[in-house]
Write an enzyme that holds these catalytic residues in place. Sequence first.
Site, short mmCIF file in Angstrom:
data_model
loop_
_atom_site.label_atom_id
_atom_site.label_comp_id
_atom_site.label_asym_id
_atom_site.label_seq_id
_atom_site.Cartn_x
_atom_site.Cartn_y
_atom_site.Cartn_z
N GLU A 1 85.11 -43.98 40.74
CA GLU A 1 84.78 -43.10 41.87
C GLU A 1 83.27 -43.00 41.98
OE1 GLU A 1 86.48 -39.42 40.67
OE2 GLU A 1 88.56 -40.14 40.82
N LYS B 1 79.72 -41.26 42.21
CA LYS B 1 79.23 -39.97 41.69
C LYS B 1 78.31 -39.35 42.72
CE LYS B 1 77.20 -37.90 37.56
NZ LYS B 1 76.56 -36.84 38.31
N ARG C 1 79.20 -29.42 41.23
CA ARG C 1 80.56 -29.51 40.71
C ARG C 1 81.27 -28.19 40.93
NH1 ARG C 1 82.89 -32.33 36.29
NH2 ARG C 1 85.14 -32.01 36.43
N ARG D 1 80.37 -25.15 37.68
CA ARG D 1 80.60 -25.85 36.43
C ARG D 1 80.68 -24.90 35.24
NH1 ARG D 1 77.51 -30.80 33.59
NH2 ARG D 1 77.38 -29.60 31.70
N ARG E 1 85.41 -31.72 25.20
CA ARG E 1 86.22 -32.50 24.29
C ARG E 1 86.83 -33.71 24.98
NH1 ARG E 1 89.21 -27.41 22.76
NH2 ARG E 1 87.59 -26.29 21.66
N LYS F 1 80.35 -41.87 32.77
CA LYS F 1 79.51 -41.98 33.97
C LYS F 1 78.49 -43.08 33.77
CE LYS F 1 76.65 -38.02 32.66
NZ LYS F 1 76.25 -36.68 33.06
#
Length: 860
Positions: A559, A561, A566, A581, A724, A730
Amino acid sequence: MWLDPHRPRPFAFVSHGHADHFARHQRVLCSPGTGHILVKRYGVKASKIEALDWGEQRIINDHHITLHPAGHITGSAMIRIEGPDQSILYTGDFKTRSSHTAEIAEFPKSDILIMETTFGRPQFVFPPTDEIEKQISRFACETLEDGETPVFFAYSLGKAQEALAILHNAGIETVVHKTVFEMTQACREIKVDLPNPVLLEKNIPPGVAVIAPPNAVRARAIRSHKKRRTAMLSGWALTPGSQYRYQVDQVFPLSDHADYPGLLESVEKVSPSLVYTLHGSTREFARDLRAKGIEAWSIYGDDQLELLESASPEIPLKSELSRPTSDLRGLSELLESLTTTASRLKKIELLSIFLQDCNDEELPFVTRWLSGSGITHLGHVMIRQALLEVTGFPLAKYKTVSASQNDTARTARLLLEEAPLNPLAHSFKEVATHFDQLRTADGSIAKTQLFSCFLQQCHPAEGETMVRLLTGGLRAGAKEGLYEEAVAKAFNLSPSDIRYAAMLTGDLGEVAIAAKNKTLDQIQLRPGKPIKPMLASPSENTEDIIKWHDSKDIPLWLEPKYDGIRSQLHVTPNGAHLFSRDLRSLDNEFPEILEAARALPSCLLDGELIAYAEGKRLTFFDLQKRLGRKKIQGDLFLGAAIPVRFIAFDCLYAQKSLIDSPLEERRKALESLELLDPFTTIPLIRSNGTDIKALEREFKKAMSDDNEGLIAKNCLSSYQPGRRGQSWKKLKGVMPTLDCVVIAAQQGHGKRAGVLSDYTFAVRDKESGELRTLGKAYSGLTDNEIEDLTDHFQKTTIEKISRRVVKVEPTIVLEIAFDKIRPSKRHDSGLALRFPRIKAIRSDKSLDEIDTLQTAKKLV
DNA sequence: GATGTCTGCCC
DNA sequence: ATTCTGC
DNA sequence: GCAGAATGGGCAGACATC
């Protein structure tokens, strides 16, 4: 009778004339020397003072009282109290070495020893006194030879007189600040052998040294005197970085306290069966004594010692493993134990007992606080202000303590220990209410006031705990996972169940209470309750991605970025919510998105908010204008000027929780929502995970479409909230770089307080030939490199620009990488970098090889 | 009222 | 955001 | 592998200062 209490008492022993050991008592017991100082310094009426000569005995309530020299400053005394069964020696402040102005300390044998441990750590070993004195005289002589003025900062009573004597013996003429002058006269009146002091007038005459108290750093007469070289006289000189913290040219470890060997030696002489420690490294020193087989404990919080009120003195006894109670005091003790316990299992044990002790109402609060949520943070400025308000101390005092501690919470503790407080018990509910008030209070002034009122009612140890909680710096050596294990142990459940539940709610408090009530299975993901977003970890290049994916059979999804914000969109029948976020509510900032979301069925979408107008994506900087707004105003009404879109890339809930479902399935759910403007679904490239060429192509395309890069996902992976897991990667573009030269360096904070850790760099303007600043950076260097550079910059400093910043010779060339470069008013180049970091120290390049402003402008 | 400084929050 | 560091 | 610390620019808001 009280020993050195900070609040006025009917009858108190005052060990010496420093302000932090004195208050306006009705009657004072002290040595004759201290008595004279109290009269001169604080205007105490002589009739209130009962002076007791060295060794002379007084009987109070059947206890024999004698005073003994403590060697700290002129007149400083220890008090020995001998009762029918046992004897107690309270040292006040003391030192074991001889000096010019204080009596030589005596250490009479006693059963119980209450001692100060300001320098109670092994690293505090002062050099021999004559060596320090030589250094001090040499510093003064050399400075005078260079035609400059040596200025010594030292406490006006005690060290200032020591300095005067040292300089006098070295034949150096000295003028002193007013308070030093007065205290020196007072000492001379009680026959201390000191030269006649000369008062510092408006201007400093040439050829003399100056002695001033530390709070005179900003006094006009000193500040306006340009040709000065400053030195601080303090035992804290031994701590790394003290020179920077005191903002002086030199520090000398001249102290009127005992150093670590001195403390040990004095314990040996007194040969007590029990020791209590006060001030400074109390716990550490007590621990060291216990290791030597001497029972020793830190006196906790209550350093105002009340003795002889009843027949037998009551001293609070602390045991490390005592079971904490469920209030703020108990929490303080728990944190204390956690901090000092290294063993994981022990920590879990302590925590689980503590949690079991909490009632249903308190349990969620405390668990949340411990795991670092549910508290709005206060900045260090607000905390400092609150502390100054409670204690009434001047800023200089705060700075001195703060410099010695390097830790806001610890500083708070020490300052509060010297302040007049009104400690009350605080239930967790009251603490929670206070946090709530702080959160909703409008503005920093209101917050500061609220907090200072609360601190006023805390024990120093509780104050420290509050500051630890409010700054987020718990530093208890326990992380989220450990708290989860503690909850599991406390309520006899499996850690993995707790962990899963915590993942769902992101709120360990809720999990804890559910665990206690055995309703863990009722914790489920549902729209309206934010969960931590899943994050992607960085990868270097396309190869890394292929290697990481490592499968021919599982599709690799890609996808673009986007450069936005966010956010999580929660749609419930009762309304929609947006979270950032960090799970902060964005509802106020994007009302039109919430309004539009009412058309959607209940769901939970993860995505990116972007600015979007006239069919085009706008930049992050446009979008940012809509953040942090309290009022919807003017042009920005309903986002007319900067419209936004929510680009969804994941669906965590649609009729049921999907976080354990594979990405494939979540994507299906997302697509079946058939989103309409302002909602869209992120474009998806289903690649096969082995074709590096195709990946390369997609990456280039994403970049040329003005994206930040690509996000790679395993299409079978579940949604893993928080950091985690490694299921997303990315890949960002190769950062452009510029070779710049460092022209200024800045002292760091916290653990970097002792180094010049932050570098301002510049490029060359070809037109004018000048260097123009482009930005600052430290990121990218190792601690060692920072240390080396600090060394270099200290040697190449041209001048001090401000307290923390020095201008340096342009010698170090850094290769600076960055994300974007754009016009800005911040720096004099007219440009600024986004995400600057140091890629390399280019010791192979010289000043004339750096990049030019003209080159930089082309990259905009 | 204009300007400067600090903080919190986004990246 | 980024980077380094200690566990 | 992860959390934690220490740091960048830029924006809005809150205050302080002039």
